[in-house]
Design an enzyme around this catalytic site. Sequence first.
Site, short mmCIF file in Angstrom:
data_model
loop_
_atom_site.label_atom_id
_atom_site.label_comp_id
_atom_site.label_asym_id
_atom_site.label_seq_id
_atom_site.Cartn_x
_atom_site.Cartn_y
_atom_site.Cartn_z
N LYS A 170 -32.07 65.71 138.42
CA LYS A 170 -33.43 65.74 137.88
C LYS A 170 -33.45 65.97 136.37
CE LYS A 170 -35.91 66.87 142.08
NZ LYS A 170 -34.86 67.31 143.05
C1 LIG Z 1 -34.80 66.57 144.27
C2 LIG Z 1 -33.49 66.46 144.90
C3 LIG Z 1 -33.23 65.51 145.90
C4 LIG Z 1 -34.31 64.59 146.43
O1 LIG Z 1 -34.73 63.66 145.48
P1 LIG Z 1 -36.12 62.90 145.70
O2 LIG Z 1 -36.29 62.06 144.49
O3 LIG Z 1 -37.17 63.94 145.83
O4 LIG Z 1 -35.96 62.10 146.95
C5 LIG Z 1 -31.95 65.41 146.39
N1 LIG Z 1 -30.96 66.23 145.98
C6 LIG Z 1 -31.17 67.16 145.03
C7 LIG Z 1 -30.04 68.05 144.64
C8 LIG Z 1 -32.43 67.31 144.47
O5 LIG Z 1 -32.62 68.25 143.54
#
Ligand SMILES: *Cc1c(COP(=O)(O)O)cnc(C)c1O
Length: 434
Positions: free
Chosen positions: A107
């Site tokens: 993210k």
């Molecule tokens: C947010 C997150 C996900 C999921 O991603 P999305 O875009 O919400 O499907 C998967 N793994 C980790 C470590 C995350 O932080």
Amino acid sequence: MKYYNLKDKKEAVDFKTATIKGQGKEKGLFFPEFIPKFDLDFIENLHQYSDEEIAFQCMKDFIGDEIPSDVLKEIVSETINFEIPLKKINENIYSLELFHGPTLAFKDVGARFMSRILSYFLQDEDKKVTVLVATSGDTGGAVANGFYQTENIEVVILYPKNRVSEVQEKQLTALGENISALEVDGSFDDCQSLVKQAFSDKEINLALFLTSANSINVARWLPQQIYYLLALKQWQILEKENPVICVPSGNFGNICAGILAHFRGLPAEHFIAACNENDVVPQYLKTQKLEYKETVATLSNAMDVGNPSNFIRILELFENHFEDVKSKISGYSIDDDTTLQTIKEIDKKFNYLLDPHSSVAYTAMEQYLKENPGKKGFILATAHPVKFPDAVEMAAQVSIELPESLKDLMKKEKKSLEIQADFAELKRILLDKN
Ligand SMILES: *Cc1c(COP(=O)(O)O)cnc(C)c1O
């Protein structure tokens, strides 16, 4: 580029408005008015381009002339100023490591891009913006880090009490200054629902200028395409056939960005939505019924989502043709025991340490490859195993050393405010900020 509201296609806005507003009327998600295609020569010869150039090419059509090229180039190069290697785990499965950024999760890419875009758009406005965000774990840290000390931006993060790891919690509560953390007595879906209510509340919107930094915001969602291209750049040198791409999924923003890139011309054999026990989408792919459920708490907590907001964008890409969705995407739901088992097994067999989210993806990929022999692909390793030491150490019986940057963070004090999953309480807090 214009963005239309998926709930009301008459509402169409530019990139700046879509970024600042976050979502449209009736909480509708914004969606690009057309899908810009990649140049064939570019996509077939990615290794001839620098990562910065690839990122710039990836984003420019979505922004048009709203941001000058030199500024956008600077923004994308800051967005990806850490390595994103594609590592081989075994003969058929590679891992795209997205966890080398400041908060050790994928993210960081979206949050770094969005904070810089927002700050660019606000620089000539006399406006203070409040970024309101619900997190199931990693969003909060990435947003806190990406927006920390950014002028004219206040960040308010809602997270579910006792459902995020210690490292995750520190990453969103220890910074302070323009970052506030609210610890909600409830689930991620409660947090998300509180945030959505705030966005549609008249009084709050009169007093504050609110925007979201969840993956529903186009400025966070769209840059996630970049690393699919960076993966392909590395893949094209290693393998001939197109990759199966497996994405650990919660709110479905990440996989949706990959599918968007695929619609633009990025070669991909198939996509796999790897879910934990929160299996709304795998169920949908079986039954064609989208039934939202109560969230179940699991070891891969950033994927504990019972109402995946971005899935509607995937349906839009496929123009709601169920058979097409089904032929391009497979869904798997993996339980916690298997998640731990896989961490242990892959560490032992291949000396590769997975975090719980990446472990879910690994198992899903393995199951798909068993059903479809002869294919190869990569998983998106979305978080560093050190973010989930309890699960990983329990499974693999290794102890993982904290990186230096985290050691300092862990020594800092947690600053958060506990609240009930009650909108009136959130409203009071937000109005007090004004
Ligand atoms: C947010 C997150 C996900 C999921 O991603 P999305 O875009 O919400 O499907 C998967 N793994 C980790 C470590 C995350 O932080």
